[in-house]
Motif scaffolding. Structure first.
Motif: not given
Length: 245
Positions: A50-61, A64-77
């Motif tokens: 299974i190759n269509n997967v990607e790890a994202i650092q995301l601490d929902i508590t 800043e972590s949530v914002k960074e995850a949104r920025i990172e995913i926003g760069k990709k899709t």
């Protein structure tokens, strides 16, 4: 290729949901509080082909972590099709109404309620760009006030004020979110995966992660005629799945 984000996806039910979504052709972002654990999960999936997967650092508590995850995913899709708010905690012991501490409530709510709000609000703009956006809030039948006030409910004696109240709060957030998006293509539901054998409960649950994953994925992949603003637990209602709030 459609995309999905699953929080708390490096193990347990979240990992299985990510696997099943990827197997169905989705590109899946595995949210993990510790990125190392997420990368290990990715290695396991890739070892399965299974190759269509990607790890994202995301601490929902962590805001800043949530914002960074949104920025990172926003760069990709440019859009996100599915959000699975899966990450959750029990809240420790004791869970008696007399003995549970305020710190326990704060910790549990920070993950089970505020974490869901943080992630949903951060990614709602990407979800709105999808033609068929879906949000599944992974809840528990333990959060049903109706069931827990009924002595015939099979888990009636399994009371835990911290966890139960946090899931009840999550359920209300689901109701309001679905209401505010009722005139759109969104489908937003609370889904109980069932009492599943995972680290979450010390592997005491009788259910398998495979079955739990299927229950969640089912509502993540609903068509346009599917329900929204509902609460489902196939463990408690095998016929229609819907249970009372």
């Amino acid at each position: 290729m459609k995309s999905a984000l699953v929080t708390g996806a490096n193990k347990g039910i979240g990992f299985e949901v990510a696997r099943q979504l990827a197997q169905k052709g989705m590109y899946v972002y595995l949210g993990s509080r510790q990125v190392e654990n997420g990368l290990e999960a990715i290695d396991q999936l890739k070892a399965e082909g299974i190759n269509n997967v990607e790890a994202i650092q995301l601490d929902i508590t962590n805001e800043e972590s949530v914002k960074e995850a949104r920025i990172e995913i926003g760069k990709k899709t440019k859009s996100l099709d599915i959000l699975i708010n899966n990450a959750g905690i029990y809240g420790g012991y004791p869970q008696s109404a007399f003995d549970a501490t305020i710190e326990q409530f704060k910790e549990a709510y920070n993950v089970n309620v505020y974490g869901v709000v943080r992630v949903t609000q951060a990614f709602i703009d990407l979800l709105k760009k999808s033609s068929e956006p879906r949000i599944v809030n992974v809840s528990s039948s333990q959060g049903s006030i109706t069931l827990h006030s009924d002595p015939s409910y099979k888990y009636y004696d399994y009371k835990g004020v911290v966890y139960l109240s946090s899931k009840a709060a999550l359920n209300m957030y689901t109701v309001v979110l679905a209401y505010e998006l009722k005139d759109t293509n969104f489908k937003i539901n609370a889904v109980c995966p069932g009492y599943t054998k995972t680290d979450f409960n010390g592997h005491r649950g009788p259910g398998s992660v495979e079955d739990a994953g299927k229950r969640i994925v089912k509502y993540a992949l609903m068509d346009r005629d599917g329900p929204t603003g509902k609460f489902f637990s196939e463990e408690n209602n095998p016929e229609t799945g819907e249970i009372p709030w």
